[in-house]
Scaffold this motif. Structure first.
Motif, mmCIF file in Angstrom:
data_model
loop_
_atom_site.group_PDB
_atom_site.id
_atom_site.type_symbol
_atom_site.label_atom_id
_atom_site.label_comp_id
_atom_site.label_asym_id
_atom_site.label_seq_id
_atom_site.Cartn_x
_atom_site.Cartn_y
_atom_site.Cartn_z
ATOM 1 N N ALA A 43 -13.879 16.581 -27.636
ATOM 2 C CA ALA A 43 -13.248 16.252 -26.358
ATOM 3 C C ALA A 43 -12.730 17.521 -25.685
ATOM 4 O O ALA A 43 -12.910 17.712 -24.479
ATOM 5 C CB ALA A 43 -12.125 15.247 -26.564
ATOM 6 N N GLN A 44 -12.099 18.384 -26.462
ATOM 7 C CA GLN A 44 -11.571 19.640 -25.920
ATOM 8 C C GLN A 44 -12.704 20.486 -25.348
ATOM 9 O O GLN A 44 -12.603 21.004 -24.232
ATOM 10 C CB GLN A 44 -10.828 20.411 -27.005
ATOM 11 C CG GLN A 44 -10.157 21.679 -26.528
ATOM 12 C CD GLN A 44 -8.943 21.414 -25.666
ATOM 13 O OE1 GLN A 44 -8.146 20.536 -25.972
ATOM 14 N NE2 GLN A 44 -8.797 22.137 -24.588
ATOM 15 N N ALA A 45 -13.789 20.620 -26.088
ATOM 16 C CA ALA A 45 -14.927 21.413 -25.621
ATOM 17 C C ALA A 45 -15.534 20.804 -24.360
ATOM 18 O O ALA A 45 -15.919 21.522 -23.432
ATOM 19 C CB ALA A 45 -15.981 21.515 -26.722
ATOM 20 N N SER A 46 -15.581 19.505 -24.312
ATOM 21 C CA SER A 46 -16.168 18.826 -23.160
ATOM 22 C C SER A 46 -15.345 19.029 -21.893
ATOM 23 O O SER A 46 -15.895 19.318 -20.829
ATOM 24 C CB SER A 46 -16.313 17.330 -23.466
ATOM 25 O OG SER A 46 -17.006 16.685 -22.446
ATOM 26 N N VAL A 47 -14.033 18.901 -21.977
ATOM 27 C CA VAL A 47 -13.206 19.062 -20.772
ATOM 28 C C VAL A 47 -13.131 20.522 -20.327
ATOM 29 O O VAL A 47 -12.857 20.788 -19.156
ATOM 30 C CB VAL A 47 -11.773 18.483 -20.931
ATOM 31 C CG1 VAL A 47 -11.814 16.999 -21.171
ATOM 32 C CG2 VAL A 47 -10.969 19.197 -21.979
ATOM 33 N N GLU A 48 -13.384 21.443 -21.234
ATOM 34 C CA GLU A 48 -13.332 22.864 -20.883
ATOM 35 C C GLU A 48 -14.680 23.414 -20.429
ATOM 36 O O GLU A 48 -14.736 24.491 -19.843
ATOM 37 C CB GLU A 48 -12.827 23.690 -22.080
ATOM 38 C CG GLU A 48 -11.412 23.358 -22.503
ATOM 39 C CD GLU A 48 -10.365 23.606 -21.410
ATOM 40 O OE1 GLU A 48 -10.573 24.474 -20.555
ATOM 41 O OE2 GLU A 48 -9.348 22.906 -21.421
ATOM 42 N N ALA A 49 -15.773 22.701 -20.678
ATOM 43 C CA ALA A 49 -17.109 23.193 -20.344
ATOM 44 C C ALA A 49 -17.348 23.129 -18.842
ATOM 45 O O ALA A 49 -17.025 22.136 -18.190
ATOM 46 C CB ALA A 49 -18.161 22.368 -21.071
ATOM 47 N N ILE A 54 -17.860 14.672 -16.485
ATOM 48 C CA ILE A 54 -17.044 13.606 -17.055
ATOM 49 C C ILE A 54 -16.544 12.737 -15.905
ATOM 50 O O ILE A 54 -16.067 13.250 -14.891
ATOM 51 C CB ILE A 54 -15.846 14.167 -17.843
ATOM 52 C CG1 ILE A 54 -16.334 15.031 -19.000
ATOM 53 C CG2 ILE A 54 -14.954 13.042 -18.355
ATOM 54 C CD1 ILE A 54 -15.225 15.737 -19.752
ATOM 55 N N PHE A 55 -16.670 11.443 -16.082
ATOM 56 C CA PHE A 55 -16.144 10.497 -15.119
ATOM 57 C C PHE A 55 -15.013 9.725 -15.769
ATOM 58 O O PHE A 55 -15.060 9.427 -16.961
ATOM 59 C CB PHE A 55 -17.234 9.529 -14.650
ATOM 60 C CG PHE A 55 -18.288 10.199 -13.824
ATOM 61 C CD1 PHE A 55 -18.111 10.338 -12.455
ATOM 62 C CD2 PHE A 55 -19.433 10.703 -14.406
ATOM 63 C CE1 PHE A 55 -19.075 10.969 -11.679
ATOM 64 C CE2 PHE A 55 -20.404 11.341 -13.639
ATOM 65 C CZ PHE A 55 -20.221 11.477 -12.274
#
Length: 68
Positions: A43-49, A54-55
């Motif tokens: 989740a951290q990697a996804s929000v920082e990428a 992300i919706f």
């Protein structure tokens, strides 16, 4: 309900929701702590990428969930 793209203000809420996704019963051979850590890391990697899309779903300014 409103579906919209994630904004910076949503990052902490998304990570806290991701941590809750690990609050399920895993098969006996799974290490629950490792699963929780991995879910949080993803989740951290996804929000920082920069290339992540992300919706979020929200109602009355309350984040209900997200998808990527």
């Amino acid at each position: 309900m409103l579906i919209r793209q994630m904004e910076n203000k949503d990052k902490k809420k998304i990570i806290s929701l991701a941590e809750r996704f690990s609050d399920i019963v895993f098969m006996g051979y799974r290490n629950i702590e490792k699963m929780k850590r991995k879910q949080t890391e993803l989740a951290q990697a996804s929000v920082e990428a920069d290339d992540s899309t992300i919706f979020v779903a929200e109602q009355d300014e309350i984040l209900l969930g997200y998808t990527s």
